[in-house]
Every structure is written in C-alpha cells, then in structure tokens.
Design a protein around this motif. Structure first.
Motif, PDB file in Angstrom:
ATOM      1  N   ASP A 291       2.209   9.212   8.482  1.00 27.38           N
ATOM      2  CA  ASP A 291       1.973   8.689   7.169  1.00 27.38           C
ATOM      3  C   ASP A 291       3.071   7.082   7.312  1.00 27.38           C
ATOM      4  OD1 ASP A 291       3.054  11.702   6.515  1.00 27.38           O
ATOM      5  OD2 ASP A 291       4.738  11.316   7.769  1.00 27.38           O
ATOM      6  N   SER A 292       2.070   6.632   8.481  1.00 31.40           N
ATOM      7  CA  SER A 292       2.497   5.208   8.611  1.00 31.40           C
ATOM      8  C   SER A 292       1.911   3.980   6.268  1.00 31.40           C
ATOM      9  CB  SER A 292       0.888   4.342   9.426  1.00 31.40           C
ATOM     10  OG  SER A 292       1.425   4.421  10.155  1.00 31.40           O
ATOM     11  N   TYR A 293       0.701   4.708   5.866  1.00 21.81           N
ATOM     12  CA  TYR A 293       0.259   4.287   4.844  1.00 21.81           C
ATOM     13  C   TYR A 293       0.263   5.302   3.199  1.00 21.81           C
ATOM     14  CZ  TYR A 293      -2.257   2.075   9.079  1.00 21.81           C
ATOM     15  OH  TYR A 293      -2.131   1.723  10.232  1.00 21.81           O
ATOM     16  N   SER A 294       0.721   3.889   2.841  1.00 17.11           N
ATOM     17  CA  SER A 294       1.043   4.767   1.195  1.00 17.11           C
ATOM     18  C   SER A 294       1.148   5.504   0.731  1.00 17.11           C
ATOM     19  CB  SER A 294       1.535   3.474   0.253  1.00 17.11           C
ATOM     20  OG  SER A 294       0.770   2.612   0.075  1.00 17.11           O
ATOM     21  N   TYR A 295      -1.069   5.277   1.303  1.00 21.79           N
ATOM     22  CA  TYR A 295      -2.379   6.489   1.130  1.00 21.79           C
ATOM     23  C   TYR A 295      -2.389   7.753   1.271  1.00 21.79           C
ATOM     24  CZ  TYR A 295      -4.198   2.673   4.105  1.00 21.79           C
ATOM     25  OH  TYR A 295      -4.306   2.374   5.319  1.00 21.79           O
TER      26      TYR A 295
END
Length: 504
Positions: A291-295
């Motif tokens: 879940d590191s990235y907004s996408y």
C-alpha cells in the motif's frame, strides 16, 4: 494471417503518441491523404502509436520478453496460464500472448509501409520528406528485428496491402534473408534522420546506428557492431546523448523526457483509448499487499527469483534502484502505513522489480496507464556493445575497459554520494574473462529492460543459465526453446507458413 488482413487493408493510423508533434489520425484512404509533409508525419506517427498498445509494449509483448529470461520468474502462479507457459518453457501454438503480439507487430509494420508508400506521393522538399519517412523505415526495422529474434523465419511484408490475396498465401522468409532488409532500413534511417530530434520518442541518427550495432552484435559481426557503436560514441555530443548522472532517474516517469541517455523511447501519457495507451508493466512487476503508493498495489506477475537478488552485490546502487525489498501495509488505528519485509507477500515472498512501479508518474489503478517513457535502448547499452565487440576483435584494450568503466563510474554515484563500488575493470583481462565480465555487466546494468532474453538467445547459453546452477532452473531444450511458436491459427489459415518452429 487472415485475421489481421482487414487491418492491413484499412491503412491504420491510430492515435496517441505523447511527445510527437503531429498526432496520428484515424482510418484514412491513403490515396487521398498525402497532400503535404504534415500528413506524412501523421502517418509515420501511426506506426509509433501502435507500439504503445496493450498488445505490444503495453503488456503482451514486453511481459513475454521479461518472463522468458532468467532474471524474472513468475511470482503469483495463479496468473494467466499463457504467462506461466512462456516463463516455464512450456509454450504451444495456442499461447495467448503470441496470439496478441504477433498480429500487432504486423499492424505496426502496416502503418510504416503506408507511410513509406505515401512518401512517394507527398509533395515538398525531398530532403524533408526523406527525413520524415526515415522514421517509418526505423519503425519497420525495429519491429522486424524483434520478430526475427523471437520467431526466426517470418513472413516479410514491405508493401502496402490492398487486397487479401496479396498476403493470404505468403510463405516465411528465412531469417538470414530478413536481416539484410532490417539493415537496409536502418541504413536509410541513419542517412536521413535528424542528428538530434527534439524528443526521444522520435528516432535520430544515433538511434539507427545504435540499432545497427545491436543487429551486428546479434549476427556475430563484431567489426561492424563496433564500428556502429563507435560512430554513436564519437558523435555523443552531436546526437545529444550521454550517461545521466543518477541511475534512478532513468526509471522516474517525471524525469525521463528530459534525459540524454535514451536513444529511443515508447511514450505513454496516462491517456487510454481502447487498447492504445494501456500500460501494465508497473502493475505486473509491483508487489501485491503493498500500500506504499496512492495508485494501489501491484500484481506480482514478474518477480525475480530470490537467487537473482542475493547474487547481486548489495553494494551496487543499481540493485537498490532495481528492487523493492519492503512492502507497506495499512494497519492499526487510522490505517497507518507500517513497513514489512517483501517476504510478507505470501504469493511471491521475495524482493520485487522497482524500476517501473516506484515512479510511474501519474498512473491509473495499480500503476496501470502510467506516464513512463519506456527506454528501448540507452547509451549505456551502446557502450557495453562497443566493449563486447572490441574484445572479440582485439582483446585486452584499454579502450574496451574504458567503455565499461564509464558505466561503472555512473553506478558509483549513489543518489549524489560517490561510493567505491563497482570498481573499474581489472586491466589486462583475457578475452574469455572480459567476455564473461561484460555479459554480466549487461545483465546487471540492463536488468528487466527486455534485453536479457535476446542476449541468452544470441549467446546460445540457455542450457547453462537455465541449468541447475542458474538463477531460474528450467528444463531447457536448445532445439526448441530459443524460438517461440507461430500462432497455430495463422498456420491453419495459411498452410504456406507451415511447418511451425521445431518442437511446436
């Protein structure tokens, strides 16, 4: 071939190349279209637009190239069977990836052929017309160069198809006859392309020469491979080329358009229409449960074996750029991100490829529809090609050492901090030791950039790299597995394409 003949006859000039000045147009009537050089440029751009397509550089073709080598294994083995079969050397002539990228290859070629024919009808300055149509010659050579390395003997079409009868009984041209045609197209492109195009999505003289060097290296013509690579190196400044300072910048979608290292890029712009602009590379290489990235999360399709990661010296900055070793999960009150090792991904518990998922720019769900300008060849590859070829001609030269040392010197720039690893080449290596060193340097420098499989094929070292001591052991059959099968449906429609490649 009949299933894509309709596309030949339509004269497809699809849309959507982000950095091209004249945008491609829709379906046209070629006889009424080529009224000026702007029309010709729009037609040329159609060939490049068809490269930036789900069935080619966006997903089907590139994932096949990545999975076929020994650097990227299947991560989540619940993925599509066709991907697993490419990876495991277990393909047959119904493979879904081939069924998509085979016809798309000929759509690209069709658009190039339309532009080449249309140039003959275009009024204007002949030099300007040649400079534009040279881009189409490059696009055709680029596509056939991939086809011939993947399939060997192939149908070769270098004319505009006006009727299905022109192609529905074509036979396959021998591989040895295809290569001179690729070389001729690249020579024309090298003669007429601009020295320094405004954007990297447009090929220039250095692009054509770089690909000529690659073709000659593939053919084992080391003198010509060296000559073409040397031509690019000598004209580095003139062509606007060079090594960029930070290796990470090459894989940051917000920076690649301004870099000097790419010789040619396939541009995606976060815009999609149908299958045009669809880009799954970040999605397929990113990690599930991350879940590191907004996408959103990745899909863990192409994931290196743990041995690939462990074998790569941890002091090498390129390893840090190439891999993600952690995942972050939203846990606890408020869904705060907490760091976990990549082994917490139960589908593929090992480090993942970071080159495409880390910095895709503006991206759609799960990193799809990115803004990546994918680099198909960069200056570092030219330097390593020159080094490899020169070693085969004249072993033990400081010149060959120097080309590798330039690549390693850049790797010692760790995000602005100078470090001592990797060291320069040890002078005076034997021809065999230098050969081994430079091939390994290519494996590391160009990891996950769709080049490694072609190196395995041209070096014919499949039994070794896929053997018990390799990074990704497979039962490799050298009489079969260096080539992909032609689609069985094509052979059923046109028996002149038979027999299929050995073993299929």
């Amino acid at each position: 071939m009949k299933k894509y003949i309709a596309l030949f006859c339509l004269g497809i000039f699809a849309f959507g190349c982000s950095d091209l000045e004249e945008h491609p147009v829709g379906v046209i009537s070629p006889d009424n279209f080529f009224n000026n050089t702007d029309d010709l440029q729009a037609a040329v751009n159609g060939s490049f637009a068809n490269i930036a397509h789900n069935n080619y550089w966006g997903r089907e073709f590139t994932i096949a190239l990545m999975l076929r080598d020994d650097m990227a294994d299947i991560g989540d083995r619940t993925t599509q069977a066709a991907r697993i079969d490419v990876n495991d050397m277990n393909m047959n002539d119904t493979n879904a990836l081939v069924a998509n990228f085979w016809p798309q290859s000929y759509i690209i070629i069709t658009a190039a052929n339309q532009a080449i024919e249309g140039a003959k009808k275009t009024p204007g300055d002949p030099a300007k017309i040649n400079a534009i149509v040279a881009q189409a010659y490059f696009a055709r050579a680029f596509t056939y160069y991939h086809l011939v390395r993947i399939f060997g003997d192939i149908p070769y079409v270098d004319f505009v198809v006006n009727d299905v009868s022109q192609v529905n009984s074509l036979s396959r041209m021998k591989e040895a006859e295809v290569y001179p045609k690729i070389i001729a197209d690249l020579e024309f492109a090298k003669q007429w392309l601009e020295d320094k195009p405004k954007v990297k999505a447009v090929p220039g003289k250095g692009t054509a020469a770089g690909y000529l060097a690659s073709v000659y290296l593939t053919l084992g013509n080391y003198q010509k491979a060296y000559d073409e690579a040397k031509y690019v190196i000598t004209n580095e400044a003139k062509f606007g080329l060079g090594l960029d300072a930070d290796f990470q910048d090459l894989f940051n979608a917000t920076k690649t358009a301004t870099l000097k290292e790419p010789l040619f890029t396939i541009d995606f712009n976060n815009l999609v229409s149908g299958n045009y602009g669809q880009d799954y590379t970040a999605f397929f290489t990113g990690s599930l449960k991350d879940d590191s990235y907004s996408y959103g999360q990745g899909f863990s399709v192409a994931v290196p074996s743990l041995k690939v990661f462990n074998d790569w010296d941890q002091r090498d900055y390129r390893r840090a750029v190439s891999f993600d070793t952690i995942i972050r999960k939203k846990t606890g009150p408020g869904g705060a991100l907490q760091v976990f090792p990549s082994s917490d991904n139960e589908k593929a518990p090992r480090p993942h490829i970071a080159k495409y998922f880390r910095f895709p720019g503006k991206a759609g769900a799960n990193g799809r529809t990115s803004q990546h300008n994918y680099i198909t060849m960069r200056y570092a590859e030219v330097l390593l090609t020159a080094a490899e070829a020169l070693n085969e001609i004249t072993p033990g030269t400081l010149e060959a050492d120097g080309y590798v040392n330039r690549v390693r010197a850049r790797a010692r720039n760790k995000a602005g901090k100078q470090v001592s690893f990797p060291a320069n080449v040890t002078p005076g290596l034997s021809q065999a030791d230098f050969r081994k060193m430079v091939i390994n340097e290519r494996r590391l420098e160009l990891a996950f950039e769709y080049i490694r499989w072609y190196d395995i094929k041209r070096l014919k070292n499949g039994p070794e790299v896929f053997g018990p001591n390799g990074f990704e052991p497979h039962a490799f059959n050298p009489n079969k597995d260096y080539l992909f099968p032609l689609p069985g449906t094509e052979l059923a429609i046109n028996p002149n394409l038979k027999p299929n490649n050995p073993g299929y």
